[in-house]
Design a protein around this motif. Structure first.
Motif, PDB file in Angstrom:
ATOM      1  N   MET A  55      23.603 -26.095   7.246  1.00 35.12           N
ATOM      2  CA  MET A  55      24.330 -24.440   7.363  1.00 35.12           C
ATOM      3  C   MET A  55      25.336 -24.758   8.560  1.00 35.12           C
ATOM      4  SD  MET A  55      22.838 -21.041   8.216  1.00 35.12           S
ATOM      5  CE  MET A  55      21.780 -21.027   6.851  1.00 35.12           C
ATOM      6  N   PRO A  56      26.773 -24.342   8.334  1.00 29.84           N
ATOM      7  CA  PRO A  56      27.681 -24.471   9.153  1.00 29.84           C
ATOM      8  C   PRO A  56      27.505 -23.372  10.233  1.00 29.84           C
ATOM      9  CG  PRO A  56      28.276 -23.135   7.136  1.00 29.84           C
ATOM     10  CD  PRO A  56      27.073 -23.892   7.013  1.00 29.84           C
ATOM     11  N   LYS A  57      28.122 -23.920  11.596  1.00 27.78           N
ATOM     12  CA  LYS A  57      27.728 -22.775  12.743  1.00 27.78           C
ATOM     13  C   LYS A  57      28.588 -21.772  12.602  1.00 27.78           C
ATOM     14  CE  LYS A  57      28.372 -22.823  17.797  1.00 27.78           C
ATOM     15  NZ  LYS A  57      28.912 -23.453  18.867  1.00 27.78           N
ATOM     16  N   LEU A  58      27.933 -20.437  13.033  1.00 27.11           N
ATOM     17  CA  LEU A  58      28.509 -19.309  12.741  1.00 27.11           C
ATOM     18  C   LEU A  58      28.985 -18.798  14.160  1.00 27.11           C
ATOM     19  CD1 LEU A  58      26.428 -17.629  10.109  1.00 27.11           C
ATOM     20  CD2 LEU A  58      28.709 -18.667   9.689  1.00 27.11           C
ATOM     21  N   PRO A  59      29.851 -17.887  14.435  1.00 29.17           N
ATOM     22  CA  PRO A  59      30.467 -17.167  15.536  1.00 29.17           C
ATOM     23  C   PRO A  59      29.196 -16.379  16.394  1.00 29.17           C
ATOM     24  CG  PRO A  59      32.224 -16.761  14.229  1.00 29.17           C
ATOM     25  CD  PRO A  59      30.779 -17.560  13.459  1.00 29.17           C
ATOM     26  N   ASP A  60      28.907 -16.553  17.632  1.00 30.74           N
ATOM     27  CA  ASP A  60      28.028 -15.784  18.105  1.00 30.74           C
ATOM     28  C   ASP A  60      28.425 -14.650  18.889  1.00 30.74           C
ATOM     29  OD1 ASP A  60      25.833 -15.182  19.773  1.00 30.74           O
ATOM     30  OD2 ASP A  60      25.053 -17.049  20.754  1.00 30.74           O
ATOM     31  N   TYR A  61      28.360 -13.551  17.977  1.00 32.64           N
ATOM     32  CA  TYR A  61      28.900 -12.422  18.484  1.00 32.64           C
ATOM     33  C   TYR A  61      28.409 -11.700  19.585  1.00 32.64           C
ATOM     34  CZ  TYR A  61      31.111 -12.302  13.625  1.00 32.64           C
ATOM     35  OH  TYR A  61      31.620 -12.900  12.627  1.00 32.64           O
ATOM     36  N   LYS A  62      27.035 -11.860  19.605  1.00 33.17           N
ATOM     37  CA  LYS A  62      26.129 -11.466  20.827  1.00 33.17           C
ATOM     38  C   LYS A  62      26.742 -12.033  22.076  1.00 33.17           C
ATOM     39  CE  LYS A  62      21.468 -10.572  22.265  1.00 33.17           C
ATOM     40  NZ  LYS A  62      21.570 -11.213  23.499  1.00 33.17           N
ATOM     41  N   LYS A  63      26.765 -13.430  22.101  1.00 25.68           N
ATOM     42  CA  LYS A  63      27.145 -14.088  23.261  1.00 25.68           C
ATOM     43  C   LYS A  63      28.470 -13.604  23.694  1.00 25.68           C
ATOM     44  CE  LYS A  63      28.723 -18.146  22.953  1.00 25.68           C
ATOM     45  NZ  LYS A  63      29.130 -19.681  22.826  1.00 25.68           N
TER      46      LYS A  63
END
Length: 215
Positions: A1-9
């Motif tokens: 699975m490709p890495k997704l942006p960490d919105y929370k971070k």
């Protein structure tokens, strides 16, 4: 699975910077805010100050470099849109704070996270929600552009986020501290509660959709 942006971070990192700053009014003084961050050493310059003539012809808004633990943010001052340049400063700061690999200049995840960081720092969700709670419209007025000294494009994207991504609302935001403590005096002075007015931002957006049907 490709890495997704960490919105929370990204959102929480922006709020930590904001809450640890000595900023109590809007729009933010970004140079003062960035220079006041004690955990990193950042120098800001304009393209015109670098002496690199070739920068005048490139289209990039800005960049960040690290040399021996010192970070250098340069922004394109030949772009005359002040709001655009302010977003660029926040975006490049985001790369630093989020500990991105600065050698990757076109990484979608890193660019997305830096944009989320910049958006939250420059135009905090808690402030926008508080404006709506106090009875001010953010949909049809240029309130955000003037309040945050941000570009029209950035403000429109911010409004669209509230319109189309309601699951973001308040998920990571320290609304109470930002709106009701840090910026309370400023908001009380500049945006006092309107009499008999209390809006929820989702209600306002739903009303806007209903009006659009007749336009």
């Amino acid at each position: 699975m490709p890495k997704l942006p960490d919105y929370k971070k990204a959102i929480e990192a922006a709020e930590i910077i904001l809450l640890s700053s000595n900023q109590f009014e809007l729009p933010l003084n970004l140079v003062k805010l960035i220079s006041g961050i004690k955990t990193i050493n950042v120098h800001i310059s304009r393209f015109s100050e670098t002496g690199v003539e070739g920068l005048k012809t490139i289209k990039t808004s800005g960049f960040v470099k690290e040399v021996n633990g010192i970070y250098f943010i340069a922004y394109n001052d030949w772009i005359e849109n002040v709001g655009h340049n302010r977003f660029t400063l926040c975006h490049e700061l985001g790369h630093i704070v989020l500990k991105h690999d600065l050698s990757k200049t076109d990484d979608w995840v890193q660019e997305t996270e830096a944009n989320i960081f910049a958006t939250e720092l420059l135009m905090p969700e808690a402030i926008i929600q508080e404006l709506v709670n106090r009875g001010y419209s953010i949909v049809n007025e240029n309130t955000l552009e003037e309040l945050f000294n941000a570009s029209h494009t950035a403000c429109q994207i911010r409004i669209d986020e509230f319109r189309n991504l309601p699951e973001w609302h308040g998920r990571y935001t320290d609304h109470e501290t930002i709106a009701n403590v840090q910026f309370k005096s400023y908001l009380d002075s500049s945006f006092p509660y309107k009499k008999n007015k209390y809006y929820d931002i989702d209600d306002e957006i739903e009303e806007e959709r209903e009006r659009d049907k007749w336009r």
